[in-house]
Design an enzyme around this catalytic site. Structure first.
Site, PDB file in Angstrom:
ATOM      1  N   SER A 131       0.824  -1.212   0.000  1.00 29.90           N
ATOM      2  CA  SER A 131       0.000   0.000   0.000  1.00 29.90           C
ATOM      3  C   SER A 131       0.858   1.262   0.000  1.00 29.90           C
ATOM      4  O   SER A 131       1.937   1.291   0.600  1.00 29.90           O
ATOM      5  CB  SER A 131      -0.888  -0.003   1.242  1.00 29.90           C
ATOM      6  OG  SER A 131      -1.486   1.258   1.427  1.00 29.90           O
ATOM      7  N   TYR A 155      -2.243   5.218  -4.020  1.00 27.00           N
ATOM      8  CA  TYR A 155      -3.294   6.189  -3.716  1.00 27.00           C
ATOM      9  C   TYR A 155      -2.841   7.454  -4.403  1.00 27.00           C
ATOM     10  O   TYR A 155      -1.886   8.095  -3.981  1.00 27.00           O
ATOM     11  CB  TYR A 155      -3.428   6.404  -2.202  1.00 27.00           C
ATOM     12  CG  TYR A 155      -4.293   5.383  -1.516  1.00 27.00           C
ATOM     13  CD1 TYR A 155      -5.522   5.008  -2.052  1.00 27.00           C
ATOM     14  CD2 TYR A 155      -3.905   4.800  -0.312  1.00 27.00           C
ATOM     15  CE1 TYR A 155      -6.330   4.086  -1.414  1.00 27.00           C
ATOM     16  CE2 TYR A 155      -4.707   3.873   0.333  1.00 27.00           C
ATOM     17  CZ  TYR A 155      -5.916   3.526  -0.225  1.00 27.00           C
ATOM     18  OH  TYR A 155      -6.704   2.613   0.408  1.00 27.00           O
ATOM     19  N   THR A 181      -5.773   2.315  -6.891  1.00 29.03           N
ATOM     20  CA  THR A 181      -7.044   2.131  -6.183  1.00 29.03           C
ATOM     21  C   THR A 181      -7.973   3.302  -6.476  1.00 29.03           C
ATOM     22  O   THR A 181      -7.648   4.453  -6.197  1.00 29.03           O
ATOM     23  CB  THR A 181      -6.783   1.982  -4.673  1.00 29.03           C
ATOM     24  OG1 THR A 181      -5.980   0.815  -4.486  1.00 29.03           O
ATOM     25  CG2 THR A 181      -8.084   1.821  -3.897  1.00 29.03           C
ATOM     26  N   LYS A 263      -7.912  -0.967  -9.369  1.00 30.59           N
ATOM     27  CA  LYS A 263      -8.546  -1.700  -8.264  1.00 30.59           C
ATOM     28  C   LYS A 263      -9.801  -0.972  -7.808  1.00 30.59           C
ATOM     29  O   LYS A 263      -9.773   0.237  -7.584  1.00 30.59           O
ATOM     30  CB  LYS A 263      -7.568  -1.810  -7.091  1.00 30.59           C
ATOM     31  CG  LYS A 263      -8.124  -2.472  -5.841  1.00 30.59           C
ATOM     32  CD  LYS A 263      -7.012  -2.733  -4.840  1.00 30.59           C
ATOM     33  CE  LYS A 263      -7.479  -3.460  -3.601  1.00 30.59           C
ATOM     34  NZ  LYS A 263      -8.029  -2.579  -2.565  1.00 30.59           N
ATOM     35  N   HIS A 287     -13.168  -3.041  -1.698  1.00 28.64           N
ATOM     36  CA  HIS A 287     -12.302  -2.609  -0.601  1.00 28.64           C
ATOM     37  C   HIS A 287     -12.698  -3.325   0.706  1.00 28.64           C
ATOM     38  O   HIS A 287     -12.634  -2.755   1.794  1.00 28.64           O
ATOM     39  CB  HIS A 287     -12.425  -1.088  -0.425  1.00 28.64           C
ATOM     40  CG  HIS A 287     -11.173  -0.381   0.031  1.00 28.64           C
ATOM     41  ND1 HIS A 287     -10.452   0.459  -0.783  1.00 28.64           N
ATOM     42  CD2 HIS A 287     -10.510  -0.386   1.218  1.00 28.64           C
ATOM     43  CE1 HIS A 287      -9.419   0.957  -0.102  1.00 28.64           C
ATOM     44  NE2 HIS A 287      -9.426   0.444   1.114  1.00 28.64           N
TER      45      HIS A 287
HETATM   46  C1  FNR Z   1      -7.511  -2.261   3.196  1.00 34.76           C
HETATM   47  N1  FNR Z   1      -7.587  -2.165   1.809  1.00 34.76           N
HETATM   48  C2  FNR Z   1      -6.746  -1.279   1.158  1.00 34.76           C
HETATM   49  N2  FNR Z   1      -6.769  -1.195  -0.202  1.00 34.76           N
HETATM   50  C3  FNR Z   1      -5.917  -0.387  -0.866  1.00 34.76           C
HETATM   51  O1  FNR Z   1      -5.963  -0.345  -2.086  1.00 34.76           O
HETATM   52  N3  FNR Z   1      -5.013   0.363  -0.170  1.00 34.76           N
HETATM   53  C4  FNR Z   1      -4.933   0.349   1.186  1.00 34.76           C
HETATM   54  O2  FNR Z   1      -4.101   1.016   1.785  1.00 34.76           O
HETATM   55  C5  FNR Z   1      -5.849  -0.472   1.884  1.00 34.76           C
HETATM   56  N4  FNR Z   1      -5.855  -0.511   3.239  1.00 34.76           N
HETATM   57  C6  FNR Z   1      -6.645  -1.407   3.917  1.00 34.76           C
HETATM   58  C7  FNR Z   1      -6.583  -1.486   5.306  1.00 34.76           C
HETATM   59  C8  FNR Z   1      -7.314  -2.454   5.980  1.00 34.76           C
HETATM   60  C9  FNR Z   1      -7.181  -2.544   7.469  1.00 34.76           C
HETATM   61  C10 FNR Z   1      -8.140  -3.339   5.262  1.00 34.76           C
HETATM   62  C11 FNR Z   1      -8.912  -4.426   5.962  1.00 34.76           C
HETATM   63  C12 FNR Z   1      -8.241  -3.233   3.895  1.00 34.76           C
HETATM   64  C13 FNR Z   1      -8.474  -3.046   1.027  1.00 34.76           C
HETATM   65  C14 FNR Z   1      -7.764  -4.339   0.663  1.00 34.76           C
HETATM   66  O3  FNR Z   1      -6.794  -4.123  -0.326  1.00 34.76           O
HETATM   67  C15 FNR Z   1      -8.734  -5.376   0.096  1.00 34.76           C
HETATM   68  O4  FNR Z   1      -9.478  -4.799  -0.946  1.00 34.76           O
HETATM   69  C16 FNR Z   1      -9.708  -5.922   1.154  1.00 34.76           C
HETATM   70  O5  FNR Z   1      -9.059  -6.127   2.382  1.00 34.76           O
HETATM   71  C17 FNR Z   1     -10.282  -7.237   0.664  1.00 34.76           C
HETATM   72  O6  FNR Z   1     -11.277  -7.685   1.505  1.00 34.76           O
HETATM   73  P1  FNR Z   1     -11.056  -8.799   2.658  1.00 34.76           P
HETATM   74  O7  FNR Z   1     -10.140  -9.866   2.092  1.00 34.76           O
HETATM   75  O8  FNR Z   1     -10.413  -8.061   3.801  1.00 34.76           O
HETATM   76  O9  FNR Z   1     -12.436  -9.236   2.923  1.00 34.76           O
END
Ligand code: FNR
Length: 390
Positions: A131, A155, A181, A263, A287
């Protein structure tokens, strides 16, 4: 590990064999038990940030329920002795269609944070997506990941010069693709975090790629070390960019040679638009239900997206995967590869690098076993007609 003749299922035998010597796995395998274990070691704020979603968490639940609506129909008496789960996405080879999703601020889960995840990814051969909001700089994570496969999630910040700097650093540090994203033009409404007034970034967590960046630093009157509050204020001013449109994608192409993966695509028209815009892939994702409460479950969006675009265009998937069997379903519905998010975060919280490794090995073993028990040896056999609607 990527050897076709060594199925991931042997991990199960290893666990039982170690039990003969009295050794038990250090953490649970079942999702909810592992989440509970992690909850026991996390602060309420950190737990809520990882576990929670947007609004009343309707979409978070829908992500899970969507998997329950599809069932596998195991087939018998097929030779499944030589399974091969290897695949390749946009030039990145992987031992199985599994990657680690970009998850920010991992320092709230464990002191070793992204560095532990990078090492676990490398030792298991599973590619990681780092990330932008990581707790260590992308260069330090790259060093920990070594010759492992890594992609960088962007981001897209408001400051274009800072964006260019991030793109250049990612390429230099050996990240092999850019994951852009799209679903976070602003932070979703997250009651668990709001109730504790907890946003880790404002405490200086998850900003290492910003504070280590020469362009970011040059925009500050004093260094982030001298005036951390001013650095956090600048972070807040540039983090999200709600001015972006499809027309801006050319900017990324201009400033990066890496494959570009979008994404957060859920609508078939957006998938078509992605193809037309010349990017290289999409990730169907909401997400993890953290952005729009009431949004369509990611798994329900997947077949709609897949049928809207050419077969050859890579579609990846995340949101709601809780085990290897879920991955089989997502692959059957057209995903070329899948990503897990919270699953490995609970492993990180519970056991650092070893905890993440155990999660990955468990998921790979269950994926491999599920394929075998359903009668499939190769990924090409996983098509929509192997599923029934429950
Ligand atoms: C995320 N996700 C996420 N996505 C992204 O593109 N950049 C990011 O910094 C983050 N940060 C983030 C923090 C936390 C605590 C979570 C739980 C999720 C989303 C992540 O990439 C992904 O899309 C989801 O976590 C997928 O869903 P599940 O597997 O957690 O159900």
């Amino acid at each position: 590990m990527a050897d076709a003749e060594v199925p991931f299922a042997v991990y199960q035998n290893q666990v039982y064999a170690q039990g003969l010597g009295g050794a038990l796995p250090p953490q649970p395998f079942a999702y909810h038990a592992l989440e509970e274990r992690a909850r026991g070691v996390l602060t309420p704020g950190a737990y809520g940030y990882i576990a929670g979603g947007a609004g009343n968490e309707d979409t978070m639940r829908a992500n899970l329920e969507a998997f329950r609506h599809w069932r596998l129909e195991p087939r018998m008496l097929r030779d499944v002795a030589r399974r091969d789960l290897r695949t390749s996405v946009l030039g990145t080879d992987m031992p199985a269609p599994l990657m680690l999703a970009p998850v920010g601020v991992q320092s709230i889960a464990h002191a070793d944070a992204e560095l532990a995840v990078a090492r676990a990814a490398r030792s298991t051969g599973v590619p990681m997506v780092l990330s932008t909001a990581s707790s260590s700089s992308m260069e330090d994570v790259a060093a920990a990941n070594g010759d492992g496969a890594r992609w960088f999630q962007l981001y897209w910040p408001r400051d274009p010069d800072f964006a260019i700097s991030l793109l250049q650093r990612a390429e230099r540090a050996g990240y092999r693709a850019l994951v852009v994203t799209l679903d976070t033009s602003t932070l979703g409404w997250r009651p668990r975090d709001l109730e504790l007034a907890y946003l880790p970034f404002l405490h200086g967590e998850g900003t290492a790629n910003y504070t280590s960046d020469p362009v970011f630093r040059a925009a500050l009157a004093q260094t982030p070390e001298q005036d951390p509050l001013a650095a956090r204020a600048h972070w807040a001013a540039i983090f999200a960019n709600n001015t972006l449109t499809w027309d801006n994608l050319g900017f990324l192409r201009e400033h990066s040679r890496l494959p570009i993966v979008l994404k957060g695509v859920l609508h078939p028209d957006d998938a078509r638009r992605a193809v037309d815009s010349g990017v290289d892939g999409v990730i169907v994702s909401n997400h993890g239900g953290r952005q729009v409460d009431g949004a369509i479950a990611a798994l329900d969006a997947l077949p709609r997206v897949v049928s809207a675009i050419p077969d050859t265009f890579p579609v990846l998937f995340d949101s709601g995967i809780r085990g290897g069997a879920d991955i089989v379903k997502a692959l059957a519905l057209g995903a070329k590869a899948t990503l897990i998010g919270r699953m490995y975060m609970w492993g990180l919280a519970a056991g650092g690098e070893a905890g993440v490794q155990q999660v990955i090995q468990g998921v790979l073993a269950e994926l491999d076993l599920t394929m075998a028990l359903c009668g499939y040896e190769s990924l090409s056999e996983l098509r929509a007609d192997i599923l029934v609607r429950a």
